[in-house]
Scaffold this active site. Structure first.
Site, PDB file in Angstrom:
ATOM      1  N   LEU A 540       0.821  -1.217   0.000  1.00  0.00           N
ATOM      2  CA  LEU A 540       0.000   0.000   0.000  1.00  0.00           C
ATOM      3  C   LEU A 540       0.849   1.257   0.000  1.00  0.00           C
ATOM      4  O   LEU A 540       0.439   2.308  -0.465  1.00  0.00           O
ATOM      5  CB  LEU A 540      -0.911   0.028   1.231  1.00  0.00           C
ATOM      6  CG  LEU A 540      -1.980  -1.052   1.310  1.00  0.00           C
ATOM      7  CD1 LEU A 540      -2.635  -1.041   2.675  1.00  0.00           C
ATOM      8  CD2 LEU A 540      -3.006  -0.856   0.209  1.00  0.00           C
ATOM      9  N   GLY A 546       9.296   1.602   7.281  1.00  0.00           N
ATOM     10  CA  GLY A 546       8.970   0.316   6.698  1.00  0.00           C
ATOM     11  C   GLY A 546       7.846   0.424   5.688  1.00  0.00           C
ATOM     12  O   GLY A 546       7.458   1.522   5.294  1.00  0.00           O
ATOM     13  N   VAL A 548       3.891  -0.778   4.137  1.00  0.00           N
ATOM     14  CA  VAL A 548       2.550  -1.161   4.575  1.00  0.00           C
ATOM     15  C   VAL A 548       1.910  -2.032   3.509  1.00  0.00           C
ATOM     16  O   VAL A 548       1.977  -1.730   2.322  1.00  0.00           O
ATOM     17  CB  VAL A 548       1.693   0.100   4.829  1.00  0.00           C
ATOM     18  CG1 VAL A 548       0.318  -0.301   5.352  1.00  0.00           C
ATOM     19  CG2 VAL A 548       2.377   1.034   5.798  1.00  0.00           C
ATOM     20  N   LYS A 562       1.699  -3.000   8.910  1.00  0.00           N
ATOM     21  CA  LYS A 562       2.872  -2.150   8.803  1.00  0.00           C
ATOM     22  C   LYS A 562       4.073  -2.980   9.235  1.00  0.00           C
ATOM     23  O   LYS A 562       4.162  -3.412  10.377  1.00  0.00           O
ATOM     24  CB  LYS A 562       2.700  -0.933   9.709  1.00  0.00           C
ATOM     25  CG  LYS A 562       3.865   0.030   9.668  1.00  0.00           C
ATOM     26  CD  LYS A 562       3.514   1.265  10.468  1.00  0.00           C
ATOM     27  CE  LYS A 562       4.732   2.133  10.680  1.00  0.00           C
ATOM     28  NZ  LYS A 562       4.415   3.270  11.534  1.00  0.00           N
ATOM     29  N   ASP A 659       4.038  14.248  13.443  1.00  0.00           N
ATOM     30  CA  ASP A 659       4.248  13.992  12.015  1.00  0.00           C
ATOM     31  C   ASP A 659       2.924  13.972  11.274  1.00  0.00           C
ATOM     32  O   ASP A 659       2.636  13.077  10.487  1.00  0.00           O
ATOM     33  CB  ASP A 659       5.000  12.679  11.820  1.00  0.00           C
ATOM     34  CG  ASP A 659       5.586  12.590  10.410  1.00  0.00           C
ATOM     35  OD1 ASP A 659       5.740  13.653   9.757  1.00  0.00           O
ATOM     36  OD2 ASP A 659       5.880  11.467   9.966  1.00  0.00           O
TER      37      ASP A 659
END
Ligand SMILES: *[C@@H]1O[C@H](CO)[C@@H](O)[C@H](O)[C@H]1NC(C)=O
Length: 858
Positions: A540, A546, A548, A562, A659
């Site tokens: 995705l 990392g 997803v 994730k 974030d």
């Protein structure tokens, strides 16, 4: 023959009259062929005002002014050329070649001119019965269509019908300023001017730059701290705040009464009426009147009351900041809160007969709310410090909320001022309307002190008791449960203790224990099966730590996995952090964690699957952005705001996301937004709001607040900044570039700011939304832009908190404060490009799409 005699008669009279015509018959107009000389005057049609030349003190200086025609003591209300008198010469007031009114000396030197920019010809200047001297087109059908008017350029006097304040058409904020002395009309040191920036504008009396007196907010009847400037007796006052104008004005019912508001050359505001019998201006109000009228006499969180001695008194629950100065009768440093607020349990203190504290910073007004709704709003917003009605007429209505320090309050005697409600710790709140409220006489004060002492003693004993109880409980807890604590980053580790942990599980050599939450653990094999062994087709997206993947469990449930990169050392910390945080967060605007999976090197988080992926994949995609109509966008904005509000103050901990960006907002089937990616979030203690993270600055360029990017300071207000960027992106469909660009190009914040100031805010709207009938949403769009701009203001303290943001988004018709310039609104910023992105100097176009971790070079 008879006729001839008659004709001669006419001619005779006609010839006789001509030379005296201009002097003998009052004329109220100057035309291009009919100027005004020093020995002539204009008189308004109703014989009320007269305009002409005057020489104060018979000096060599010649001015053009306006005075009352029928008042026996010459009272000048307006001066044209106050700063540029004609010296040692006579003067002529005429219509110049450019159509302006101009004053020239006998040699033709221009001394003053009306500043009309249009190139209208055939103009005439007329003195009206209001005392207004106007320039207009000679045959204008609309006689109110003035090209220029003296009412836009007040001297020291406000006449009925004049406006004190701002007008979008001329861009002028009209104010009154004193004469230098009784014989020198040039602009003196004292001004009385409306500050139009606040949500509830107030007027300030200043001596040059120094504020002497503050009028207080308009309360529907008068300025709350200047009782004389309002509606009273024969004076009808009004205050107007629209997009086009913000001003105070007054009217007199009876034209034959002369009334004026003046700032005199010794620095006082005076409101007076003319009494012909005594031949005096009767001053029926002036200000500042007493010690408490002086600005910040008692500083913050204190009340000034001239019936008390000393006049300054801290609010209940507050103490003088500087006890020594306070004892010496200097209260200007004000008071500080020593009974801290807890938010949920706080109460309110009712103060009667109050002049409201300053509203020009951090106050909000909603004229449509009732006092109960206002209170509820204040209760819900932990940053709300006080509230009251914005309009006291008719039993009270509307709402003002303060969200910062309370500055410059005073208490009047019974009969004036208004009730005012201050947030205080529960122990200080109103009890049967007693204790907290002050304002009674001396005997009452003594009683109050005795009562106060008793209660304070009680509270101290109670608090001590509670303290020891808590301490005992805590030590028991620590002994029982002190299995492990994560080594969080500095500034964060002691906070992690807040999470009680038991239920042991192995996680990369450390023991994780969970107690209050039960998190399902998935087998690696389950995940591998669901994601088809992490097939690329199921990928995705790629985050900072990392990738997803989409997965389907055996039961058919869709999930998002994730998977943290194996070699990412930092990832472990973030993983644990996210696990700890999100497992206990429950909110419909936060993405739901279904479980985790840990297997040797592999660390994975399992989330609910979101059909519409992330916001950026739709918003910034030309082909998809039309899926987002305005209603959807506004719903997304409000959803994100709710989620963030929950993180900041409604959840058990104060959580800063750090974030927030379009790619971290996920959209479900119905396009409801959910905040995701808590890898970098930090928990704060209840009262901590800011931390200094000097080691690593993490976040995303383009969304980072100046103080965070430059100094590593993060707080709820840095999240608010990111939220503001998001709002502007959602409205415009444009991505905000970071500040790393080398050239001077405007970024989204710069563009939004510029168009906003030019009142072209609606042009910011994403072009996909223009084809539809969107005008009905114009207000909502503009409000969203304004909120966005308020959130990205340079200074953290200027930005609203999320509770206020929610309030601003949800209340139609609320008057919002004017935003100041955003942080990072230009494309470049030398200081930043040098200090933190030396390794990004080469073209890194994808940089602002990714999460970056920059070493901070300080
Ligand atoms: C200015 O106003 C104050 C207050 O009314 C008054 O005491 C003072 O005499 C006035 N000054 C002059 C020069 O009129």
């Amino acid at each position: 023959m008879e006729n001839l005699i008659k004709l001669h008669g006419y001619l005779f009279w006609y010839l006789l009259l001509i030379p005296t015509l201009t002097i003998a018959i009052p004329v109220d107009t100057i035309t291009p062929t009919q100027p005004l000389t020093e020995n002539q005057t204009l008189v308004s049609a109703g014989d009320l005002f007269e305009l002409g030349f005057f020489r104060p003190d018979n000096s060599g200086k010649l001015y053009v002014g306006i005075w009352y025609k029928r008042i026996s003591v010459k009272t000048i209300v307006w001066v044209a050329n106050r700063d540029k008198p004609v010296r040692n010469s006579s003067g002529i007031l005429e219509i110049g070649e450019d159509g302006n009114i101009q004053l020239v000396d006998t040699t033709g030197n221009p001394m003053w001119s009306s500043s009309n920019q249009s190139t209208a010809r055939n103009t005439v200047a007329q003195l009206l019965d209001s005392g207004n001297f106007v320039l207009r087109q000679e045959n204008d059908e609309n006689p109110g269509n003035y090209l220029w008017q003296s009412f836009d350029y007040p001297t020291d006097t406000l006449l009925p019908g004049m406006k004190l304040g701002w007008d979008a058409k001329t861009g002028r904020n009209r104010y009154v300023s004193s004469w230098k002395s009784s014989t020198d009309p040039s602009e003196g040191d004292y001004t009385f001017k409306l500050d139009i920036n606040g949500s509830s504008p107030e007027a300030y009396l200043r001596n040059r730059d120094k504020i002497i007196h503050r009028s207080g907010a308009w309360n529907g009847v008068r300025f709350s701290g200047a009782p004389g400037i309002g509606t009273e007796g024969f004076i009808a006052s009004s205050f107007v705040k629209t997009k086009q104008e913000i001003y105070y004005t007054f009217e007199i019912q009876n034209r034959t009464l002369y009334s004026r508001l003046l700032v005199n050359h010794t620095g006082y505001l005076e409101r007076s009426t003319w009494i012909e019998a005594n031949r005096i201006w009767n001053v029926f109000w002036f200000g500042p009147r007493d010690q408490c009228d002086y600005y910040k006499e008692c500083g913050t969180f204190a009340i000034c009351d001239t019936n008390d001695s000393p006049v300054c008194e801290c609010l209940v629950g507050f103490k003088p900041r500087n006890q020594q100065a306070w004892d010496l009768r200097d209260g200007s440093e004000g008071c500080f809160r020593y009974h801290e607020l807890v938010c949920e349990t706080d109460g309110f203190l009712t103060l009667e007969y109050m002049k409201l504290p300053e509203t020009t910073t951090a106050a909000f007004v909603d004229a449509a709310m009732s006092l109960d709704e206002c209170k509820e709003m204040c209760v819900r917003d932990c940053f709300c410090t006080a509230y009251t009605n914005s309009n006291i007429s008719g039993g009270g209505s509307g709402c003002i909320i303060w969200t910062a320090e309370l500055v410059d309050m005073r208490r009047f005697s019974a009969g004036s001022g208004q009730p005012f409600y201050v947030r205080v710790a529960a122990s200080d709140a109103d009890k049967n309307g007693d204790v907290a409220t002050t304002g009674d006489g001396d005997s009452g004060k003594t009683k109050k002190i005795i009562l106060g002492c008793g209660i304070t003693l009680g509270i101290v004993l109670f608090l001590l008791f509670v303290f020891f109880q808590l301490k005992r409980r805590k030590s028991v807890r620590v002994n029982n449960r002190r299995t492990t604590e994560f080594r969080g980053e500095r500034g964060g580790d002691h906070l992690m203790n807040a999470i009680a942990i038991s239920n042991k599980r192995e996680l990369s050599g450390e023991t994780i224990t969970t107690d209050e939450f039960e998190l399902p653990v998935f087998d690696l094999s389950t995940i591998v099966m669901a994601t088809d062994n992490f097939a690329n087709a199921n990928k995705l997206g790629q985050g900072g730590f990392g990738s997803v993947y989409k997965g389907i469990l055996v039961g058919g449930e869709e999930i998002a996995v994730k998977r943290l990169s194996k070699n990412s050392g930092q990832g472990v910390e973030e993983f644990k952090n996210e696990l700890r945080l999100i497992a206990r967060l429950q909110h419909r605007n936060l993405v739901r964690l279904l479980g985790c999976c840990v297997d040797n090197e592999e660390k994975m988080l399992v989330y609910e699957y979101m059909e519409n992926k992330s916001l950026d994949s739709i918003l910034f995609n030309k082909h998809k952005s039309s899926l987002l109509d305005w209603k959807t966008r506004f719903n997304i904005i409000c959803g994100i705001a709710r989620g963030l509000l929950y993180l900041h103050q409604d959840s058990r901990f104060r959580i800063i996301h750090r974030d927030l960006k379009a790619s971290n907002i996920l959209l479900d089937k119905e396009m409801n937004p959910k905040i995701s990616d808590f890898g970098m979030a930090r928990i704060f203690g209840g009262d901590e709001t800011e931390a200094n993270n000097t080691i690593r600055v993490v976040g995303t360029y383009g969304y980072m607040s100046p103080e965070y990017a430059m100094d590593g300071l993060f707080s709820v207000k840095s999240d608010v900044f990111s939220f503001g960027v998001l709002v502007l992106e959602i409205v415009t469909g444009k991505h905000n570039r970071g500040f790393y660009k080398q050239n001077n190009e405007e970024n989204l914040l710069g563009l939004a700011w510029r168009l906003w100031r030019e009142r072209r805010g609606l042009e910011l709207r994403d072009s996909t939304m223009i084809s539809e009938a969107y005008s009905e949403w114009d207000d909502q769009v503009m409000r969203s832009i304004q909120v966005g701009l308020l959130c990205v203001q340079e200074k953290a303290e200027d930005r609203p908190n999320m509770a206020t943001v929610m309030f601003m988004l949800s209340s139609e018709g609320a008057l919002l404060p004017q935003p100041k310039q955003p942080g990072f609104c230009l494309g470049n910023n030398a200081a930043i490009t040098n200090s933190s992105s030396s390794n990004h100097n080469h073209q890194t176009l994808s940089l602002n799409q990714l999460t970056v971790t920059a070493l901070h070079g300080r």
